[in-house]
Every structure is written in structure tokens, then in C-alpha cells.
Design an enzyme around this catalytic site. Structure first.
Site, PDB file in Angstrom:
ATOM      1  NE  ARG A  55      -3.807   0.022   0.407  1.00 22.89           N
ATOM      2  CZ  ARG A  55      -4.730  -0.278  -0.622  1.00 22.89           C
ATOM      3  NH1 ARG A  55      -4.525   0.293  -1.613  1.00 22.89           N
ATOM      4  NH2 ARG A  55      -5.358  -1.304  -0.601  1.00 22.89           N
ATOM      5  CD  GLN A  72      -8.958  -3.526  -7.395  1.00 26.97           C
ATOM      6  OE1 GLN A  72      -9.891  -3.754  -8.254  1.00 26.97           O
ATOM      7  NE2 GLN A  72      -8.921  -2.366  -6.995  1.00 26.97           N
ATOM      8  NE  ARG A  77      -2.289  -5.169  -6.878  1.00 33.78           N
ATOM      9  CZ  ARG A  77      -3.244  -4.607  -6.082  1.00 33.78           C
ATOM     10  NH1 ARG A  77      -3.011  -3.377  -5.735  1.00 33.78           N
ATOM     11  NH2 ARG A  77      -4.399  -4.943  -5.699  1.00 33.78           N
ATOM     12  CG  HIS A 150      -1.805   2.194  -7.914  1.00 37.33           C
ATOM     13  ND1 HIS A 150      -1.856   2.854  -6.871  1.00 37.33           N
ATOM     14  CD2 HIS A 150      -3.089   1.553  -7.921  1.00 37.33           C
ATOM     15  CE1 HIS A 150      -3.112   3.013  -6.290  1.00 37.33           C
ATOM     16  NE2 HIS A 150      -3.873   2.147  -7.254  1.00 37.33           N
ATOM     17  CG  ASP A 195     -11.324   5.384  -8.122  1.00 32.51           C
ATOM     18  OD1 ASP A 195     -10.658   5.259  -8.838  1.00 32.51           O
ATOM     19  OD2 ASP A 195     -11.741   4.150  -7.739  1.00 32.51           O
ATOM     20  CD  GLU A 253      -3.703   4.820  -9.242  1.00 35.47           C
ATOM     21  OE1 GLU A 253      -4.263   4.032 -10.101  1.00 35.47           O
ATOM     22  OE2 GLU A 253      -4.174   5.214  -8.332  1.00 35.47           O
TER      23      GLU A 253
HETATM   24  C1  BG6 Z   1      -6.974   2.732  -8.131  1.00 31.12           C
HETATM   25  C2  BG6 Z   1      -8.181   2.147  -8.509  1.00 31.12           C
HETATM   26  O1  BG6 Z   1      -6.173   2.694  -8.945  1.00 31.12           O
HETATM   27  O2  BG6 Z   1      -6.652   1.868  -7.038  1.00 31.12           O
HETATM   28  C3  BG6 Z   1      -9.192   2.284  -7.122  1.00 31.12           C
HETATM   29  O3  BG6 Z   1      -8.813   3.358  -9.451  1.00 31.12           O
HETATM   30  C4  BG6 Z   1      -8.798   1.332  -6.131  1.00 31.12           C
HETATM   31  O4  BG6 Z   1     -10.597   2.099  -7.645  1.00 31.12           O
HETATM   32  C5  BG6 Z   1      -7.187   1.893  -5.742  1.00 31.12           C
HETATM   33  O5  BG6 Z   1      -9.895   1.390  -4.973  1.00 31.12           O
HETATM   34  C6  BG6 Z   1      -6.446   0.852  -4.744  1.00 31.12           C
HETATM   35  O6  BG6 Z   1      -6.811  -0.772  -5.300  1.00 31.12           O
HETATM   36  P1  BG6 Z   1      -6.132  -1.630  -4.290  1.00 31.12           P
HETATM   37  O7  BG6 Z   1      -6.755  -2.850  -5.128  1.00 31.12           O
HETATM   38  O8  BG6 Z   1      -4.742  -1.376  -4.283  1.00 31.12           O
HETATM   39  O9  BG6 Z   1      -6.779  -1.434  -2.859  1.00 31.12           O
END
Ligand code: BG6
Length: 283
Positions: A55, A72, A77, A150, A195, A253
């Protein structure tokens, strides 16, 4: 080098200028210029191989951005990347370059049954961090993918955050039924949950706060910009992010996400991002 959990690059000419890359995800977890950290990482981050991304820093989303058929943001990653060669130093500039590689495995094929090679080059320069993601189709069938870096940037108080360069671009507002809007602001300020996927952004993006210096994001091959700040409610829902940390970060991003990239067998694609620290001369 198989046992390494992370690699630390040190610029050979500018003291205190380093970059640390976790082998999980080839995730850049720290970029420091003269001992100043340029990336945000949550104090509650808990990266776990195969399960949880960092994170913070710069996780790589590939081969899927966002939710969809696979996990997701895809698997890149989450899995361990290799570093086949030792990092190299350019003797004239002191720049250091490392190369990370990911290839299809049983784990990736369970989610995405294609043969690919991903190569991520990280070049630590005096006041910049240049990254390049190459994807090659080394199989016998075509595939589609989306990809994104990201990047989490620290902000010294979200009310001061400014994101320049988005005016005139259309964005998809993921928090408003994917409604399309035209960005009329420059800079964009963050006053609530954000977002958005800005499509086909032509300009460099400049991120500032109350300080004098700013970060300029330069890109090629990554036409889109995702802007994300979880704000209050979403922050409380995330177990790897502090309730108040949204005040100190913004994700800007660079991605190729609104139109998937298609690669025929033997074809390759390349996306580049440069993060440049600009410090005005008069300070
Ligand atoms: C962003 C997305 O790139 O990443 C969001 O647009 C998402 O929708 C965020 O909540 C974090 O994603 P994650 O999977 O790392 O919690």
C-alpha cells in the site's frame, strides 16, 4: 540473486539518492533524493507474496487494471520478479539501472493463460526516477492487457495538493456510475473521495503541495492517468491504510487502461514513466 527480497540502488554521484525495489511485484517502495523520501508508503502496509500488494510506492498493475476476470489490478504486483543481471552504473552520470523480469508461471496461467515476458527497467538518476515496462507476447496466441504504474505520492496536507495538466481531458468518474466528465480545472484539487480515469492525457502532470518543489510525471505509451484518493470512509475500510493517511497522499497513476493493448504472437509493447523532482532555483 534468487534469495533477495529487495534491491537498493544508490546513485553514484548524488549522496543520499537511493531507490529500493521489492522483488515482490518489482515494487518500488522507496525513492529518496538527498535523503528526502519522494514516495508515500502507508505505515500499515503489509505486503505478502501472492496475496497482498504494497500500500504505497509504485506497484505495477498488469495484466488487468481494476476489477475484472482476475484479481484486482492483476497478478504482477503479487508475485516474485527476477533480477537476472546485477544493476549497472553509468560512470559518467552516476545513474544506476536495474532490470526486473516476470514470466508466465503456473500461478499466472491459472488467472491468465498466456506466455509473456514482462521487463521492468528502473533507472535512478540524480533528480529523477525513470521506469520502463515492456511486455512481450512469447506465446502462439494473441492477448489483450491493461497496465498501470500505481504511484503513491506524499502530500503535506491534502488541502494543499495540486495536480496540473488534466484540464481539457475527459474522465470516467468511478465514484459516480462511471459518468464521463470534462475536466475544467487546472490545477485539480482534492476535496473529497476521488477515483477517476482521465483518458488520453497529452500533458505532463505536475503534482505540488505547500512546498516549493514539485514532481513532474512524463510518460510515453501510458496515455491515461488515474487519480485516486480514498478519503475518509474508504480509508477506514482498508486494513493496510491508516484512517487519517488519506490526508498525506495522492495516487497519480500512469496507465494504458481505457483501451486494452493487443499483442499478436511475437509482438511487444513499451510504456515509460519519468518522475522528475523539480526544485525552483531561487530557494
Ligand atoms: C486505484 C483504483 O487505481 O486503485 C481504485 O482506481 C482502487 O478503484 C485503488 O480502489 C486501490 O486499489 P487496491 O486494489 O490497491 O486497493
Amino acid at each position: 540473486m534468487d534469495q533477495l527480497s529487495e534491491v537498493r540502488l544508490e546513485h553514484a554521484s548524488l549522496p543520499g539518492t537511493t531507490c529500493t525495489v521489492a522483488m515482490q511485484g518489482a515494487t518500488i517502495k522507496s525513492w529518496q533524493v538527498m535523503n528526502n523520501e519522494m514516495l508515500f508508503v502507508s505505515k500499515q502496509a503489509k505486503m505478502e507474496m501472492g496475496k497482498k500488494a504494497l500500500r504505497g510506492g509504485i506497484p505495477i498493475c498488469f495484466p488487468q487494471f481494476g476489477p475484472g476476470a482476475m484479481k484486482q489490478h492483476g497478478f504482477a504486483r503479487l508475485v516474485k520478479w527476477g533480477m537476472p543481471k546485477v544493476p549497472t552504473v553509468d560512470q559518467s552520470t552516476g545513474d544506476v539501472t536495474a532490470e526486473f523480469v516476470l514470466m508466465a508461471s503456473e500461478f499466472t496461467k491459472e488467472m491468465w493463460d498466456y506466455e509473456f515476458v514482462a521487463i521492468y527497467r528502473v533507472k535512478l538518476q540524480a533528480f529523477a526516477l525513470a521506469t520502463q515496462l515492456e511486455i512481450k507476447n512469447v506465446g502462439d496466441k494473441p492477448f489483450d492487457f491493461t497496465a498501470l504504474l500505481h504511484t503513491y505520492l506524499p502530500i503535506d496536507g491534502i488541502a494543499h495538493a495540486t495536480v496540473q495538466g488534466l484540464k481539457g481531458s475527459t474522465y470516467v468518474d468511478k465514484l459516480d456510475n462511471s459518468k464521463e466528465e470534462l475536466e475544467r480545472n487546472d490545477p485539480v484539487k482534492i476535496c473529497g473521495p476521488v477515483d477517476r480515469i482521465y483518458r488520453d492525457v497529452k500533458n505532463d502532470i505536475v503534482i505540488g503541495d505547500s512546498g516549493n518543489s514539485h514532481i513532474v510525471i512524463m510518460r510515453s505509451g501510458f496515455p491515461d492517468i488515474v487519480l485516486w484518493n480514498p478519503w475518509i470512509e474508504k480509508s477506514k475500510q482498508m486494513d493496510d491504510f491508516g484512517d487519517e493517511e488519506y490526508k498525506g497522499m495522492v495516487c497519480v497513476e500512469a496507465g494504458a487502461v481505457s483501451t486494452p493493448i493487443t499483442l499478436a504472437p511475437g509482438a511487444e509493447w513499451c510504456g515509460k514513466q519519468g518522475l522528475n523532482l523539480v526544485i525552483p532555483q531561487n530557494i
